[in-house]
Design a protein around this motif. Structure first.
Motif, short mmCIF file in Angstrom:
data_model
loop_
_atom_site.label_atom_id
_atom_site.label_comp_id
_atom_site.label_asym_id
_atom_site.label_seq_id
_atom_site.Cartn_x
_atom_site.Cartn_y
_atom_site.Cartn_z
N ARG A 1 -11.15 -0.54 -7.37
CA ARG A 1 -11.49 -1.08 -6.05
C ARG A 1 -12.05 -2.49 -6.24
O ARG A 1 -12.83 -2.73 -7.16
CB ARG A 1 -12.54 -0.23 -5.34
CG ARG A 1 -12.07 1.13 -4.92
CD ARG A 1 -13.01 1.75 -3.87
NE ARG A 1 -14.33 2.00 -4.38
CZ ARG A 1 -15.44 1.42 -3.91
NH1 ARG A 1 -15.37 0.53 -2.92
NH2 ARG A 1 -16.62 1.71 -4.42
N ASP B 1 1.92 2.09 -3.54
CA ASP B 1 0.86 2.07 -4.55
C ASP B 1 0.32 3.49 -4.69
O ASP B 1 -0.32 4.02 -3.78
CB ASP B 1 -0.25 1.11 -4.12
CG ASP B 1 -1.31 0.91 -5.18
OD1 ASP B 1 -1.80 1.91 -5.73
OD2 ASP B 1 -1.68 -0.25 -5.44
N LYS C 1 -3.43 4.09 -4.01
CA LYS C 1 -3.77 4.01 -2.59
C LYS C 1 -3.31 5.25 -1.84
O LYS C 1 -4.06 5.83 -1.04
CB LYS C 1 -3.12 2.76 -1.98
CG LYS C 1 -3.31 2.60 -0.48
CD LYS C 1 -4.75 2.29 -0.12
CE LYS C 1 -4.88 1.97 1.36
NZ LYS C 1 -6.29 1.71 1.74
N SER D 1 -0.02 -3.50 -10.66
CA SER D 1 0.72 -3.45 -9.39
C SER D 1 1.66 -4.64 -9.24
O SER D 1 2.30 -4.80 -8.21
CB SER D 1 -0.25 -3.43 -8.21
OG SER D 1 -1.06 -4.61 -8.21
N PRO E 1 0.81 -1.24 0.00
CA PRO E 1 0.00 0.00 0.00
C PRO E 1 0.83 1.27 0.00
O PRO E 1 0.47 2.24 -0.68
CB PRO E 1 -0.83 -0.13 1.29
CG PRO E 1 -0.95 -1.60 1.50
CD PRO E 1 0.34 -2.19 1.02
N ASP F 1 -10.10 2.15 -0.59
CA ASP F 1 -9.69 0.83 -1.08
C ASP F 1 -9.08 0.88 -2.47
O ASP F 1 -8.92 -0.15 -3.13
CB ASP F 1 -10.88 -0.13 -1.09
CG ASP F 1 -11.39 -0.45 0.30
OD1 ASP F 1 -10.61 -0.32 1.25
OD2 ASP F 1 -12.58 -0.81 0.44
N TRP F 2 -8.75 2.06 -2.93
CA TRP F 2 -8.22 2.18 -4.29
C TRP F 2 -6.82 1.58 -4.38
O TRP F 2 -6.04 1.63 -3.44
CB TRP F 2 -8.18 3.65 -4.71
CG TRP F 2 -9.54 4.23 -4.85
CD1 TRP F 2 -10.17 5.08 -3.98
CD2 TRP F 2 -10.47 3.98 -5.90
NE1 TRP F 2 -11.43 5.38 -4.42
CE2 TRP F 2 -11.64 4.72 -5.61
CE3 TRP F 2 -10.43 3.21 -7.07
CZ2 TRP F 2 -12.76 4.71 -6.45
CZ3 TRP F 2 -11.54 3.20 -7.89
CH2 TRP F 2 -12.69 3.94 -7.59
N GLN F 3 -6.54 1.03 -5.55
CA GLN F 3 -5.23 0.43 -5.81
C GLN F 3 -4.98 0.42 -7.31
O GLN F 3 -5.90 0.58 -8.12
CB GLN F 3 -5.18 -0.99 -5.26
CG GLN F 3 -6.23 -1.92 -5.85
CD GLN F 3 -6.24 -3.29 -5.21
OE1 GLN F 3 -5.48 -4.18 -5.63
NE2 GLN F 3 -7.09 -3.47 -4.21
N PRO G 1 -7.03 3.56 -11.47
CA PRO G 1 -7.29 2.91 -10.19
C PRO G 1 -8.52 2.01 -10.22
O PRO G 1 -9.45 2.19 -11.03
CB PRO G 1 -7.51 4.09 -9.24
CG PRO G 1 -6.86 5.26 -9.92
CD PRO G 1 -7.07 5.01 -11.38
#
Length: 529
Positions: free
Chosen positions: A525, A405, A408, A489, A402, A414-416, A523
């Protein structure tokens, strides 16, 4: 309020206790004299010496709060830039006998005639302009964390005088942040709400109508809209971030990055930074601080799109994508905007702004220190120049934590950045759950005169995401527009990372790029069903 004397990397004493009210930093006054010395061969050398004392009657040498007195002393290694009649940038170093003292003398060989303009700290490349302003001064976007204090390299000050008597004035303000006991982190990130006003970068020290200094970023090509305080940041201590003077609009954010989590606060009010004062943001607690705890983080509901349920690693998730690409401060305003270009694992873009029109890029603005080499391995996160390799995420299929990222860190919640499994699931669902292009032909479409891939739910034609074919940045050259390159990621074998690649009639979620390349980020979620 507390008066604060000058600051430098190796300050001997740092403020231990500061009030919860605004803090006023101190100002220096300087007098100078010339001295002729002889070496062992009898050669004479003119040495000009400036003696720096606290402004006032010369007796107020301590900043006092109730019964608690604190003093900051000059430290060996301190240096200032002084410009004389020739406008040359002369470096004056603190004399050894002034180490640890309240009054310091700074000396250099050669006779220096006035009028004088002086800058603290000494800045290589700084230039004096005809109007008495000083260009090529940097307010760093990356500042070192100092418990109870701040990075002295960010404590910009300037003095001007027709005579050899100088008075330094502070050109920046400060933000004070305190953490509760046990709340330790690696970074504190102050981020502007938008790109209307930079927080750091290269600029010019000027004076306003009241003869108060400030740093002006107008016309600069090296800007940043976030300031990152890094180092060992421990609970129970206060930390200060040096900031430029001015008002910053609401929805600015403060992010605390730990080894295991991201804590974000978004402000609902604007904030105004004042020269020589610190804006106290209070004490932050893991449990009682009003963190941005919503799963959307700082993203509002109409900025996301529910693309349906997909199986990722044996678990069914609802994939909720952001409607537009990631930027340094949030999401792009429009679906067709390119957004910013991130190196893999970087939480800020290095190319901070640009213009794209008529098929070409112009008006490129870079994060300070990145304009000469840009997106190269020497700037990449986790790159070790001694071994010419990366020392983190070394295994294929390692996934960004996290704190590394960008989605995030910038958006919270909860974004990634999508993992390669997410991109693959979406890609292989073509003609099943979604259509890539018209009826699954993967042809690029245009939106606002920008080509990109439109991915539509096959049972809801009004539900889609548009991925602009924004190309990438290599070195200092953005290009390859017409190709879409979106980071995942997921690491590949070092020095690569996985990405989604697309262009007309083609998409592939199993390709790789060097980690230092600047790619776009969309991004997502994942909501478990």
């Amino acid at each position: 309020m507390i008066n604060i004397l000058n600051h430098r990397n190796k300050m001997k004493n740092i403020l231990k206790t500061l009030p919860l009210a605004l803090i006023v930093m101190s100002i220096y006054s300087c007098t100078s004299e010339d001295e002729t010395v002889q070496d062992v061969k009898g050669n004479s050398t003119v040495v000009t010496t400036f003696t720096c004392t606290q402004e006032g009657d010369g007796t107020a040498t301590k900043a006092t709060l109730d019964s608690d007195s604190q003093t900051i002393l000059w430290k060996s290694g301190d240096a200032i830039s002084i410009f004389g009649d020739t406008k040359a940038n002369n470096k004056y170093n603190l004399d050894p006998e002034s180490d640890g003292r309240e009054t310091g003398t700074f000396s250099a060989e050669g006779e220096l005639n006035g009028p004088y303009v002086a800058v603290y700290p000494h800045t290589e490349g700084a230039t004096l302009n005809d109007d008495g302003t000083v260009s090529n001064i940097v307010l760093p976007s990356e500042q070192n964390a100092v418990a109870g204090g701040f990075d002295p390299n960010a404590a910009l000050m300037i003095a001007k005088s027709e005579s050899r008597s100088l008075q330094f004035k502070n050109a920046v303000g400060f933000v004070k942040v305190k953490l509760e006991e046990g709340f330790n982190c690696n970074k504190i990130i102050l981020r502007a709400a938008n790109k209307n006003k930079p927080l750091a970068g290269k600029g010019t020290l000027k004076f306003d109508e009241s003869n108060n200094p400030y740093i002006d970023f107008t016309g600069s090509q090296e800007l940043s809209y976030a300031i990152t305080l890094s180092g060992t940041i421990t609970g129970g201590n206060a930390y200060y971030i040096a900031v430029p003077v001015g008002e910053y609009s609401a929805k600015w954010t403060l992010t605390f990055v730990t080894d295991n989590n991201i804590y974000m606060r978004q402000a609902t009010n604007s904030i105004t930074f004042v020269r020589s004062k610190a804006w106290n943001l209070g004490t932050f607690s893991k449990t009682v601080t009003p963190w941005v705890s919503d799963t959307r983080g700082i993203v509002i509901e109409d900025q996301e799109v529910d693309m349906g349920i997909f199986n990722i690693g044996g678990i069914n998730y609802r994939l909720i994508f952001a409607k537009s690409n990631l930027t340094a401060t949030g999401l792009s305003a429009n679906e067709s905007d390119f957004g910013d270009y991130f190196a893999w694992g970087a939480t800020e873009p290095w190319l901070t702004s640009y213009t794209y029109s008529g098929g070409s890029f112009s008006s490129l603005t870079w994060k300070t220190g990145y304009n000469t080499v840009g997106y190269k391995d020497v700037n990449a996160p986790f790159y070790n120049s001694l071994t010419d390799s990366y020392d983190k995420y070394m295994n294929s299929n390692d996934v960004l934590k996290p704190e590394d990222d960008a989605a995030k860190v910038i958006l919270g919640g909860d974004w990634q950045i999508p993992s390669i499994e997410v991109w693959q699931a979406l890609n292989t669902a073509n003609n099943d759950k979604v259509y890539w292009g018209t009826n699954g032909d993967k042809a690029l479409e245009e939106k606002d005169n920008i080509q990109g891939m439109k991915i539509t739910k096959n049972d809801a034609t009004g539900t889609y995401i548009f991925l602009p074919a924004a190309g990438e940045v290599n070195d200092t050259s953005p290009g390859s527009v017409g190709n879409g390159l979106y980071w995942s990621s997921t690491a590949g074998l070092s020095p690569d990372a996985s990405l989604l690649f697309l262009y007309s009639s083609f998409s592939n979620a199993q390709l790789f790029r060097k980690r230092y390349r600047g790619l776009t980020v969309r991004p997502v979620r994942l909501v478990e069903e």
